[in-house]
Write an enzyme that holds these catalytic residues in place. Structure first.
Site, short mmCIF file in Angstrom:
data_model
loop_
_atom_site.label_atom_id
_atom_site.label_comp_id
_atom_site.label_asym_id
_atom_site.label_seq_id
_atom_site.Cartn_x
_atom_site.Cartn_y
_atom_site.Cartn_z
N VAL B 18 0.81 -1.39 0.00
CA VAL B 18 0.00 0.14 0.17
C VAL B 18 1.10 1.27 0.07
O VAL B 18 0.71 2.16 -0.46
CB VAL B 18 -0.92 0.03 1.20
CG1 VAL B 18 -1.76 1.22 1.30
CG2 VAL B 18 -2.01 -1.06 1.08
N GLY B 191 -2.27 -14.87 -4.64
CA GLY B 191 -2.21 -13.74 -4.02
C GLY B 191 -3.31 -13.04 -3.01
O GLY B 191 -3.04 -11.96 -2.69
N LYS B 209 -13.18 -4.98 11.65
CA LYS B 209 -13.94 -3.93 10.80
C LYS B 209 -15.31 -3.44 11.06
O LYS B 209 -15.63 -2.42 11.28
CB LYS B 209 -13.84 -4.29 9.47
CG LYS B 209 -12.54 -4.46 8.53
CD LYS B 209 -12.38 -5.39 7.42
CE LYS B 209 -10.86 -5.21 6.63
NZ LYS B 209 -10.77 -6.23 5.78
#
Lengths: 448, 448
Positions: B18, B191, B209
């Protein structure tokens, strides 16, 4: 115990359906706005044209007035929900509010699409802001998502079902196998279409919303009337039936797509593959698929109209305005400033697409060859052909007149590969001149 | 010609996937951020632990460092993307950034779910902000939508597919009819799953979350570990097959629902009707359905992870931070402040739901009556029953051992009407003690 919250005074101009919803949220659910704004939004004045008309919401004494200066001359009112439809006096009222120092929240998309540059420039010059989340897609927060949440992206395309009335009518036609007029009457009966639904069904409303979104997402400066558009008002239910046979639904799509640095814009009834998200948008719902080069594909779905969804957007904007977020966004985004457009609109004739074409042809040998020949000469290549006895899908039709005398008429449905709009249009013109082809040919776009 | 834009200096800590994406957006697409921020975001320093590790993005000379004080001691850097995983040293680094006067943007949901109150209180005390759009649902801007765009609503429910790895594995199991282990290996090969996927597949990631979203949407102060959860790691592909026969898919849903002023929270593999939006979320996509009392049902769909979708959220937050929007939101929302919780969590035993139950039973007369009797005693009423020869849906299974000697074993699948979690659990316990019922009973929730 917490200190009493600061009060920020706000106003409303226009007390129709949405205005009543906004008043309801401010009056009955003040705790929510207080929680999100860190202060109470105090509804000080509501201005209406007709003082005597009954309202769906009870206002505290002294709030309702037919005198706009009760807002414009009250320096304590800082933000005003402008919920007046049409162009005038809506434009003048909005300008008056700005001149008197108010930040404005509006749901009037036609006004922005027509007079956006003037209104936004004036707001900027006065150091004021205009928020307009409610002007597009009702309860779906697409304005905030495009202008803030996706700010790290180059938006590549934007495809939306932006007119709930049209989508409701199309859903009725499909699910009840109803013809257009019947579906419109049902939509009117249930309150999803106005007595005169012209602006909804002719694609104008969707084009105005698309012009606003294209401005935000691409920096386009295209007047809505420059967006090629076709409505649903000319659709025949038979094309919905053929589409279904082929695995598609017909949706009124507003489309903006960046192709080789030019922006392709149009509003078109479009065949969308059943099972894909846009095809599954039913009834009065709206939806928008956005592709950004970093974020990939995002899809938003929600109610595109109605009292409370729209009021939800107006009040969220009002909170953003009084806490100061809207002002920042408005200044940094330079909305509708007279800076150059960042992108130009591609000539519609050069926009590529796939097409569904239906011809009513005399059922004799060689007619397919004639039609296919005309398409070939226009460089439009055929992906598939469906030829069917007309009667099969036109159960109620009476075969009287010339066609019943000898030859019968059949529907010839052709799905093309990609071709330019100009080539497809010219092919249609040529084909309509063929002696075996009857009037009433149809051409619709296919998504993808 | 316009005056040269002001520069605002920013930093990044952590240069994994990221971080590299964020650097790329800041360095290669500076015009976008400038357009939305009204200033250039100048990447001044990138702090990494291992200076020598190769990076996916080329940084200007002098930017890369392994010394955090290059950021904390540089007063010109105002905002920092904190892209360090895990709890420590991530927590210490985030506190150091706040103490040194930086506004922070983080994607670390585990850190917020664990130490949110401490970090947010410290930021508030220091007059700083923490933005965290990237911590939930990657590229879907759900944090901004809940905390700003829906601020006029009482959120009533929130239902999300929040773990892309689990959804990818479930999609593989369903589409390839693969068992769990095989699907995990495929996810790892492509992945979509880490070498040790535990935190994704056991429901922990989704619960963290959900805790963040429930805090924002409902003012809940529930630690993620207090959210009842079941992962997908114990799912048998046979249940996906039965679900499909019955018209459902199995999805890992994170659910928050306000029922009579109490909040029901759980993360559960759930049967979702095929054709509904959540059932159609495939592969590594995330989706969230939110119901607000004003706006109605809103549905968001997009990529929940990956380099550029997550970087898109981080950079949007960075723009919001430097222009000042985040600061306003952070102050007005009082995130994780020590104010009282606005809602309490309902005891999971009292949460109502419908259930899919599968029992492996000896195929003899009377077994259905025994099972039904136990359900009846627990006040769980049956909506439908499916009993099938085990072999039909277990093609590869070898019937050796006791069951092949005389009696065969069959799957008994029961769909219940609404019942409380406690009643359903007790019924399962009782049923598992019946002599005709073999080990390995399964209970899953059904949506709706």
């Amino acid at each position: 115990m917490a200190a009493p919250l600061e009060k920020t005074k706000v106003g409303i101009v226009g007390m129709g359906t949405v205005g009543s919803g906004v008043a309801k949220l401010l009056l009955d659910y003040g705790d929510r706005t207080a929680r999100h704004a860190g202060r109470t939004l105090w509804l000080e004045s509501v201005v209406v044209r007709d003082f005597e008309k009954p309202r769906g919401v009870e206002l505290p004494k002294g709030v309702l007035t037919d005198d706009l200066t009760k807002i414009t001359k009250n320096p304590e009112i800082v933000a005003v929900a402008h919920l007046v439809g049409g162009l005038e006096p809506a434009r003048t009222i909005l300008l008056d509010l700005l001149e008197s120092g108010k930040d404005v929240i509006t749901a009037n998309k036609a006004l922005l699409a027509e007079h956006g540059p003037e209104l936004f420039d004036r707001a900027r010059a006065l150091g004021r802001s205009i928020a307009f989340e409610a002007s597009v897609a009702g309860g779906i927060p697409i304005i905030a998502n495009i202008s803030q949440c996706l700010s790290a992206n180059q938006i590549e395309s934007l495809l939306g079902i932006l007119n709930g009335t049209s989508n409701f009518i199309l859903t009725q036609m499909e699910e009840r196998d109803a013809d257009y007029d019947e579906a419109v009457r049902e939509a009117q009966r249930l309150g999803y279409a106005e007595a005169d639904p012209t602006f909804d069904v002719d694609g104008r409303d969707a084009a105005q919303k698309l012009a606003i979104l294209a401005h935000l997402a691409f920096g386009a400066r295209v007047h809505w009337s420059q967006i090629p558009r076709q409505g649903i008002d000319t659709l025949d239910v038979i094309d919905l039936r053929y589409a279904k046979q082929l695995g598609y639904r017909i949706k009124l799509l507003a489309s903006a797509q960046l192709v080789e640095d030019a922006l392709e814009l149009h509003v078109s009834p479009t065949l969308v593959k059943i099972g894909t998200p846009l095809a599954e948008v039913r009834g009065a719902y709206n939806a928008i698929a956005v592709v950004g080069d970093a974020v990939g594909r995002l899809f938003f779905h929600g109610l595109g109209a109605g009292q409370m969804p729209t009021a939800s957007a107006v009040v969220a904007d009002m909170i953003d305005t009084v806490v100061g977020r809207t002002g920042i966004t408005f200044r940094t985004l330079e909305l509708w400033s007279n800076r150059e457009a960042r992108v130009t609109q591609r000539d519609y004739d050069n926009v590529l697409g796939r097409y569904y074409m239906r011809f009513r042809v005399d059922d004799h040998p060689g007619v397919l060859a004639e039609v296919a020949g005309a398409l070939g000469r226009a460089s439009v290549s055929i992906a598939s052909v469906l030829q069917q006895e007309t009667d099969q899908l036109r159960p109620g039709e009476n075969h009287v007149g010339p066609q019943s005398a000898g030859e019968s008429i059949v529907d010839l449905v052709i799905m093309t590969h990609k071709a330019s709009e100009g080539a497809a249009r010219r092919a249609m013109e040529d084909i309509s001149k063929l002696p075996s082809v009857r009037p009433g040919s149809v051409r619709l776009r296919i998504r993808g």
